[in-house]
Each structure stands twice: as C-alpha cells, then as structure tokens.
Design an enzyme around this catalytic site. Structure first.
Site, PDB file in Angstrom:
ATOM      1  N   GLY A   1      75.619 174.565  78.134  1.00 17.57           N
ATOM      2  CA  GLY A   1      75.418 175.179  76.744  1.00 17.57           C
ATOM      3  C   GLY A   1      75.069 174.382  75.568  1.00 17.57           C
TER       4      GLY A   1
ATOM      5  N   LYS B   1      70.151 163.258  81.984  1.00 11.85           N
ATOM      6  CA  LYS B   1      70.754 164.721  81.738  1.00 11.85           C
ATOM      7  C   LYS B   1      70.398 165.583  82.897  1.00 11.85           C
ATOM      8  CE  LYS B   1      70.242 168.277  78.382  1.00 11.85           C
ATOM      9  NZ  LYS B   1      69.846 168.831  77.149  1.00 11.85           N
TER      10      LYS B   1
ATOM     11  N   HIS C   1      71.594 169.858  84.403  1.00  7.68           N
ATOM     12  CA  HIS C   1      72.307 171.059  84.236  1.00  7.68           C
ATOM     13  C   HIS C   1      72.549 171.618  85.715  1.00  7.68           C
ATOM     14  CE1 HIS C   1      71.566 171.653  80.027  1.00  7.68           C
ATOM     15  NE2 HIS C   1      70.461 171.567  80.092  1.00  7.68           N
TER      16      HIS C   1
ATOM     17  N   ARG D   1      82.125 174.293  77.656  1.00  7.28           N
ATOM     18  CA  ARG D   1      82.329 174.963  76.690  1.00  7.28           C
ATOM     19  C   ARG D   1      83.013 176.320  76.827  1.00  7.28           C
ATOM     20  NH1 ARG D   1      77.581 176.120  71.985  1.00  7.28           N
ATOM     21  NH2 ARG D   1      78.980 176.736  70.227  1.00  7.28           N
TER      22      ARG D   1
ATOM     23  N   GLY E   1      76.443 175.706  66.705  1.00 10.86           N
ATOM     24  CA  GLY E   1      77.547 174.922  67.055  1.00 10.86           C
ATOM     25  C   GLY E   1      78.996 174.927  66.849  1.00 10.86           C
TER      26      GLY E   1
END
Length: 233
Positions: free
Chosen positions: A6, A58, A60, A82, A197
């Site tokens: 997210g 990085k 996902h 999250r 955010g």
C-alpha cells in the site's frame, strides 16, 4: 529487500536510516533508482545488477515468489502491512491517479474486487498472512504502517538494529526527527489526494453496508490469523 502493502513511504525511511541521509536530499533524488523494484524490468533489474552490496531492493511480490536467498535467510526482508480498509482506499486513489491504469470504476466496485482477490499481485489476505507466518524469522522484520504514525521512534530503533547501522543517542534522536519530517512531507504532498497517508482514511468513503460486508470478508479470510491492525488512531 523491502516488501510493502500500500505505500512507498517506508522505502524513503529505510533509505534515510541506512544511509544516514537528510530528508531534503531524498527530495532531490530519484528514490526508485536507489531502491529499484525487483519485478520491474526497467529500471528495476538493470539497476539492481549495477548496485553494490548491501543493496536496497523494493518488491510487492508474495513471499513464495521472492528469491531463494531470502527464504534461506541469506538476505534481510522488511515487510510493511497496513490496515486493509485504509489500504484499499489508498490503492483506489493510486489507480485513479495513474494514466497507464486510468481506473474509472467506482470505489464500491474497486473494493469488491479487492475483497474477491481480483486486483494486481493477487490476494492481499494471502499475501499478508504468508509473511506473518515468517515474522519470527531472524531475517524478517514485520512492520505495521500504523506504528509509523503511532510510535515512530520505536520503529526507527527497530530498523537501526535490523539493518546493523550504528547511531549514538543524539544521532538517533536526529534521525527520528528527520523521519518525522519525511513522513510529514510525504503525507502532505500536494500531488497526493488529501490525507492519503493518514490512518482512518477509510471512514470518509466506506458506507455502513460496505463496512459490514468488508468486516465479514475480513473475518472469513483472516479469522485463523493472530495478526491484528489498528483501524483508528
């Protein structure tokens, strides 16, 4: 290797902590070149090959699709989860903001796709539970997005220990303040939808019936998992 659900905010915090950088410097650089995405051919893999160790990467991807070095404990993984209600709202806004995706459906339709595991990268429910099963592994640091807002100092200390970097007390306090600045900059950026955010974002867009349906699906898919989230701060 970083794996997020997210948000890309953690990548900047991790870069800041690992490099001892200044938040103003990060604002002037292309952070995606410093933390390329594993599954992107361009600029991901090309840049990854050029980086010197220790590399920040990085991704996902689900746990099962990560390189075997990560499964074997030879590399470190920072995972951020999250709360899924805020996540789906932020994800929806992200889809609508990109020209390449140009999603024009309603939030209700998007949320239904999320609950039915019909979005990119597959099921969020499986993704987060798969990593949670490994949260006690020595090479895995499992973080929650809400804790970055609730207790940033503790999170920075966790990152410092996990990454093996060294700060004295004054330097650590300064680093926490720099991370606060960075989060404020990211969460209040004019380019982002207002408040994207913040924690509790979902309350502004979920209807009562949507919330009831989401809670039911969440209980069905996460009922056997002891992972908990803060939906309010």
């Amino acid at each position: 290797c970083l794996v997020f659900a997210g948000t890309g905010l953690l990548q900047e915090v991790v870069y800041l902590v690992s490099q001892g950088a200044d938040p103003d410097e990060i604002g002037l650089m292309n952070i995606d070149e410093q933390l390329p995405v594993l599954e992107y051919p361009q600029p991901g893999l090309d840049i990854i090959k050029e980086l010197t160790s220790p590399r920040l990467i990085k991704s996902h991807l689900p746990y099962r699709f990560l390189p075997s070095d990560l499964h074997n404990g030879n590399s470190k993984v920072i995972y951020m989860a999250r709360n899924p209600k805020d996540l789906v709202v932020s994800y929806y806004q992200f889809h609508r903001s990109l020209r390449t995706m140009s999603y024009r459906g309603t939030f209700q339709e998007f949320c239904r796709r999320f609950m039915n595991d019909k979005l990119g990268y597959g099921s969020w429910f499986e993704h987060v539970q798969e990593f949670w099963e490994h949260h006690m592994d020595a090479n895995v640091l499992f973080l929650k997005y809400e804790d970055m807002h609730k207790d940033l100092a503790t999170m920075v200390e966790q990152l410092v220990r996990f990454l093996g970097v060294s700060y004295d007390k004054a330097q650590l306090e300064s680093m926490v303040e720099h991370c606060h600045q960075l989060i404020d900059q990211c969460c209040n950026a004019e380019a982002l939808p207002v408040g994207r955010g913040r924690v509790g974002l979902w309350k502004d867009i979920f209807t009562v019936s949507m919330n009831e349906k989401f809670d039911l699906v969440y209980k069905q898919k996460m009922g056997k998992c002891d992972l908990t989230f803060d939906f309010y701060l």
